[in-house]
Design a protein around this motif. Structure first.
Motif, PDB file in Angstrom:
ATOM      1  N   ASP A  78      20.339 -11.027  -1.967  1.00 26.09           N
ATOM      2  CA  ASP A  78      19.906 -12.008  -2.964  1.00 26.09           C
ATOM      3  C   ASP A  78      18.413 -12.305  -2.860  1.00 26.09           C
ATOM      4  O   ASP A  78      17.975 -13.460  -2.899  1.00 26.09           O
ATOM      5  N   VAL A  79      17.630 -11.246  -2.681  1.00 22.08           N
ATOM      6  CA  VAL A  79      16.178 -11.397  -2.569  1.00 22.08           C
ATOM      7  C   VAL A  79      15.527 -10.663  -3.728  1.00 22.08           C
ATOM      8  O   VAL A  79      15.866  -9.508  -4.010  1.00 22.08           O
ATOM      9  N   LEU A  80      14.589 -11.318  -4.384  1.00 18.39           N
ATOM     10  CA  LEU A  80      13.870 -10.683  -5.486  1.00 18.39           C
ATOM     11  C   LEU A  80      12.433 -10.371  -5.094  1.00 18.39           C
ATOM     12  O   LEU A  80      11.930  -9.276  -5.346  1.00 18.39           O
ATOM     13  N   SER A  81      11.770 -11.319  -4.428  1.00 17.89           N
ATOM     14  CA  SER A  81      10.378 -11.132  -4.026  1.00 17.89           C
ATOM     15  C   SER A  81      10.312 -10.599  -2.598  1.00 17.89           C
ATOM     16  O   SER A  81      11.057 -11.051  -1.717  1.00 17.89           O
ATOM     17  N   ILE A  82       9.433  -9.645  -2.395  1.00 15.43           N
ATOM     18  CA  ILE A  82       9.305  -8.986  -1.087  1.00 15.43           C
ATOM     19  C   ILE A  82       7.868  -9.083  -0.592  1.00 15.43           C
ATOM     20  O   ILE A  82       6.915  -8.880  -1.340  1.00 15.43           O
ATOM     21  N   GLU A  83       7.743  -9.390   0.702  1.00 15.76           N
ATOM     22  CA  GLU A  83       6.448  -9.291   1.377  1.00 15.76           C
ATOM     23  C   GLU A  83       6.557  -8.142   2.376  1.00 15.76           C
ATOM     24  O   GLU A  83       7.356  -8.200   3.310  1.00 15.76           O
ATOM     25  N   GLY A  84       5.771  -7.106   2.145  1.00 15.17           N
ATOM     26  CA  GLY A  84       5.825  -5.936   3.007  1.00 15.17           C
ATOM     27  C   GLY A  84       4.647  -5.852   3.951  1.00 15.17           C
ATOM     28  O   GLY A  84       3.532  -6.280   3.623  1.00 15.17           O
ATOM     29  N   ARG A  85       4.918  -5.314   5.115  1.00 17.34           N
ATOM     30  CA  ARG A  85       3.848  -5.128   6.115  1.00 17.34           C
ATOM     31  C   ARG A  85       4.115  -3.812   6.831  1.00 17.34           C
ATOM     32  O   ARG A  85       5.181  -3.615   7.404  1.00 17.34           O
ATOM     33  N   ILE A  86       3.162  -2.901   6.793  1.00 17.19           N
ATOM     34  CA  ILE A  86       3.345  -1.610   7.453  1.00 17.19           C
ATOM     35  C   ILE A  86       2.778  -1.634   8.871  1.00 17.19           C
ATOM     36  O   ILE A  86       1.916  -2.464   9.205  1.00 17.19           O
ATOM     37  N   ASP A  87       3.291  -0.763   9.691  1.00 13.26           N
ATOM     38  CA  ASP A  87       2.789  -0.582  11.057  1.00 13.26           C
ATOM     39  C   ASP A  87       1.492   0.214  10.959  1.00 13.26           C
ATOM     40  O   ASP A  87       1.507   1.440  10.809  1.00 13.26           O
ATOM     41  N   TRP A  88       0.355  -0.485  11.070  1.00 12.40           N
ATOM     42  CA  TRP A  88      -0.934   0.163  10.860  1.00 12.40           C
ATOM     43  C   TRP A  88      -1.253   1.175  11.955  1.00 12.40           C
ATOM     44  O   TRP A  88      -1.850   2.229  11.685  1.00 12.40           O
ATOM     45  N   THR A  89      -0.863   0.891  13.184  1.00  8.37           N
ATOM     46  CA  THR A  89      -1.141   1.834  14.272  1.00  8.37           C
ATOM     47  C   THR A  89      -0.502   3.184  13.976  1.00  8.37           C
ATOM     48  O   THR A  89      -1.122   4.239  14.151  1.00  8.37           O
ATOM     49  N   ARG A  90       0.743   3.152  13.514  1.00  7.01           N
ATOM     50  CA  ARG A  90       1.445   4.387  13.169  1.00  7.01           C
ATOM     51  C   ARG A  90       0.792   5.062  11.964  1.00  7.01           C
ATOM     52  O   ARG A  90       0.557   6.272  11.969  1.00  7.01           O
ATOM     53  N   ARG A  91       0.484   4.280  10.920  1.00  7.48           N
ATOM     54  CA  ARG A  91      -0.139   4.840   9.718  1.00  7.48           C
ATOM     55  C   ARG A  91      -1.467   5.517  10.052  1.00  7.48           C
ATOM     56  O   ARG A  91      -1.724   6.649   9.647  1.00  7.48           O
ATOM     57  N   PHE A  92      -2.333   4.830  10.805  1.00  3.93           N
ATOM     58  CA  PHE A  92      -3.655   5.392  11.090  1.00  3.93           C
ATOM     59  C   PHE A  92      -3.537   6.635  11.962  1.00  3.93           C
ATOM     60  O   PHE A  92      -4.291   7.598  11.790  1.00  3.93           O
ATOM     61  N   ASP A  93      -2.570   6.624  12.884  1.00  2.00           N
ATOM     62  CA  ASP A  93      -2.333   7.821  13.702  1.00  2.00           C
ATOM     63  C   ASP A  93      -1.967   8.999  12.816  1.00  2.00           C
ATOM     64  O   ASP A  93      -2.494  10.105  12.979  1.00  2.00           O
ATOM     65  N   HIS A  94      -1.097   8.783  11.853  1.00  2.00           N
ATOM     66  CA  HIS A  94      -0.713   9.863  10.948  1.00  2.00           C
ATOM     67  C   HIS A  94      -1.896  10.323  10.101  1.00  2.00           C
ATOM     68  O   HIS A  94      -2.047  11.526   9.836  1.00  2.00           O
ATOM     69  N   MET A  95      -2.735   9.394   9.698  1.00  2.00           N
ATOM     70  CA  MET A  95      -3.927   9.762   8.934  1.00  2.00           C
ATOM     71  C   MET A  95      -4.855  10.641   9.773  1.00  2.00           C
ATOM     72  O   MET A  95      -5.386  11.647   9.292  1.00  2.00           O
ATOM     73  N   GLN A  96      -5.042  10.267  11.027  1.00  2.00           N
ATOM     74  CA  GLN A  96      -5.898  11.062  11.911  1.00  2.00           C
ATOM     75  C   GLN A  96      -5.325  12.464  12.122  1.00  2.00           C
ATOM     76  O   GLN A  96      -6.046  13.466  11.985  1.00  2.00           O
ATOM     77  N   GLN A  97      -4.021  12.540  12.460  1.00  2.00           N
ATOM     78  CA  GLN A  97      -3.421  13.833  12.784  1.00  2.00           C
ATOM     79  C   GLN A  97      -3.369  14.748  11.561  1.00  2.00           C
ATOM     80  O   GLN A  97      -3.690  15.944  11.646  1.00  2.00           O
ATOM     81  N   HIS A  98      -2.975  14.191  10.416  1.00  2.00           N
ATOM     82  CA  HIS A  98      -2.811  15.029   9.227  1.00  2.00           C
ATOM     83  C   HIS A  98      -4.153  15.562   8.737  1.00  2.00           C
ATOM     84  O   HIS A  98      -4.290  16.743   8.409  1.00  2.00           O
ATOM     85  N   THR A  99      -5.168  14.705   8.727  1.00  2.00           N
ATOM     86  CA  THR A  99      -6.480  15.166   8.275  1.00  2.00           C
ATOM     87  C   THR A  99      -7.099  16.119   9.292  1.00  2.00           C
ATOM     88  O   THR A  99      -7.766  17.090   8.919  1.00  2.00           O
ATOM     89  N   GLY A 100      -6.855  15.862  10.570  1.00  2.00           N
ATOM     90  CA  GLY A 100      -7.319  16.791  11.594  1.00  2.00           C
ATOM     91  C   GLY A 100      -6.705  18.161  11.418  1.00  2.00           C
ATOM     92  O   GLY A 100      -7.360  19.187  11.644  1.00  2.00           O
ATOM     93  N   GLN A 101      -5.434  18.180  10.986  1.00  2.00           N
ATOM     94  CA  GLN A 101      -4.780  19.467  10.718  1.00  2.00           C
ATOM     95  C   GLN A 101      -5.476  20.211   9.590  1.00  2.00           C
ATOM     96  O   GLN A 101      -5.667  21.434   9.667  1.00  2.00           O
ATOM     97  N   HIS A 102      -5.844  19.489   8.527  1.00  2.00           N
ATOM     98  CA  HIS A 102      -6.563  20.135   7.424  1.00  2.00           C
ATOM     99  C   HIS A 102      -7.829  20.824   7.942  1.00  2.00           C
ATOM    100  O   HIS A 102      -8.109  21.980   7.614  1.00  2.00           O
TER     101      HIS A 102
END
Length: 400
Positions: A78-102
């Motif tokens: 019974d929830v309509l409004s959502i407040e989302g928060r991502i795990d930034w440490t995980r996100r930034f790690d993925h950004m580093q690894q994926h771009t490093g792969q490129h």
């Protein structure tokens, strides 16, 4: 369709949205679909983002039939409004690894014509499969040097969707895997690749790229590497190991290879000397057992029950006893986790040891093999070694 905020701003960590759909997966995991999201779904070799929605943990994010499902560890009722928060440490790690792969993949291709045909972003390391027959330290260092020069140049990284006309003018490193909504990640003046992942704004944010190792894999070379904070962690872990080894060997880091080689040589020599000493001890033990052999219907019988002896030791004892006298018979049994047997005979004894063993193994539901002169086997430990030995002696006596 869900608005993909992670494409508009990969640095966004908090957002608000409305629930546009919800459900339960076949494994009873609840999920919600949102009007917009900063959570990147698994795809293109990159794992999904994790975080929370209204404080409830997001355990997985995947695009299914055109909708992005946020799978949760508890239902949002019974929830309509959502407040989302991502795990930034995980996100930034993925950004580093994926771009490093490129960048690493582009370096392999530019220097050695090695194309990337596989990519996996794991929890600790990243791997790419390169179309090279093999890799040398010289090649690896050359690729690393070029890749890290691009990182240190802090070049701009541009991620955008392009139309077919613009796409045709781009020097792509690989063709896109889709025909619509084609997104190109450009490392200024170095690489153009179709990709749907998240990436930083500049190469300097990737941090140092380090190749950790490689192996041949399906005709190519699988390269293992890390970027950014993972590089720092890997180098820290390795440095701790090096310091510990230096203390144990009382040697500097540069002297460690020679020190380890010396230890291995000394160990090999000690193992050889120990094996020779054990062989002599087994010979002496066999001689002692033979000296106490008893006559049984014309043969010199050595019957002995042990506890915890190895099959190899029993075989050596049996072979030695059989070699001491052509009329000798050795019936050796050891107990432990399982019961093991070795039967051996001298050259003038007519009873086949493999047949005697086969009959004895019936007592312990065992298996074994051998020949008329030497046989060995084992079975369950339901019967004690002395009981099995006594049974074998009775069978031998009946054949003599």
């Amino acid at each position: 369709m869900t608005r993909k905020l992670f494409y508009e701003d990969p640095y966004l960590t908090e957002f608000t949205a409305t629930v546009t759909g919800h459900g339960t997966e076949p494994n009873d995991t609840p999920y919600v679909v949102l009007s917009e999201t900063a959570f990147y779904p698994t795809g293109g070799g990159q794992p999904c983002d994790l975080g929370t929605l209204n404080g409830v943990q997001v355990v997985d994010v995947e695009e299914v039939d055109g909708e992005i499902r946020h799978r949760l560890d508890a239902p949002l009722l019974d929830v309509l409004s959502i407040e989302g928060r991502i795990d930034w440490t995980r996100r930034f790690d993925h950004m580093q690894q994926h771009t490093g792969q490129h960048i690493l993949s582009a370096a392999f291709e530019q220097l050695f014509d090695g194309e990337t045909v596989g990519f996996h972003l794991g929890r600790e390391v990243v791997t790419v499969d390169i179309t090279l027959p093999d890799l040398t330290q010289e090649i690896a260092e050359g690729v690393e040097r070029l890749a890290n020069s691009i990182v240190l140049a802090d070049r701009e990284i541009l991620c955008r969707f392009v139309d077919k006309e613009e796409l045709a003018r781009m020097p792509l490193r690989k063709p896109p895997s889709v025909t619509e909504n084609i997104r190109i990640v450009t490392v200024d003046g170095f690489d153009y690749s179709p990709c749907g992942g998240t990436h930083p704004a500049r190469t300097g944010e990737i941090g140092m790229i380090k190749i950790l190792g490689w192996e041949k894999y399906k005709g190519n070379v699988r390269v293992e590497f890390v970027c950014g904070w993972r590089t720092w962690q890997a180098m820290t872990d390795k440095q701790i190991v090096l310091r510990q080894l230096s203390r144990h060997l009382t040697a500097g880091e540069a002297e460690l290879p020679d020190g380890v080689a010396r230890l291995l040589k000394e160990r090999k020599e000690l193992e050889k000397a120990l094996a020779e000493a054990n062989a002599k001890l087994l010979e002496a033990e066999a001689d002692t057992l033979y000296a106490a052999a008893r006559d049984q219907n014309g043969v010199l019988l050595v019957a002995k029950a042990f506890e915890g002896r190895s099959m190899q030791e029993l075989q050596r004892l049996g072979q030695r006893i059989a070699s001491l006298d052509p009329q000798a018979v050795a019936l050796l049994v050891t107990g432990g986790e399982k019961t093991q047997l070795v039967f051996a005979r001298g050259g003038e004894v007519m009873v086949p040891m493999n047949e005697l063993l086969k009959e004895t193994l019936l007592l312990i539901d065992g298996k074994g093999g051998g020949n008329p002169s030497l046989a060995q086997g084992g079975g369950s430990a339901g019967k004690s070694a002395p009981d099995v030995l006594a049974h074998a002696e009775r069978l031998l006596a009946a054949r003599l």
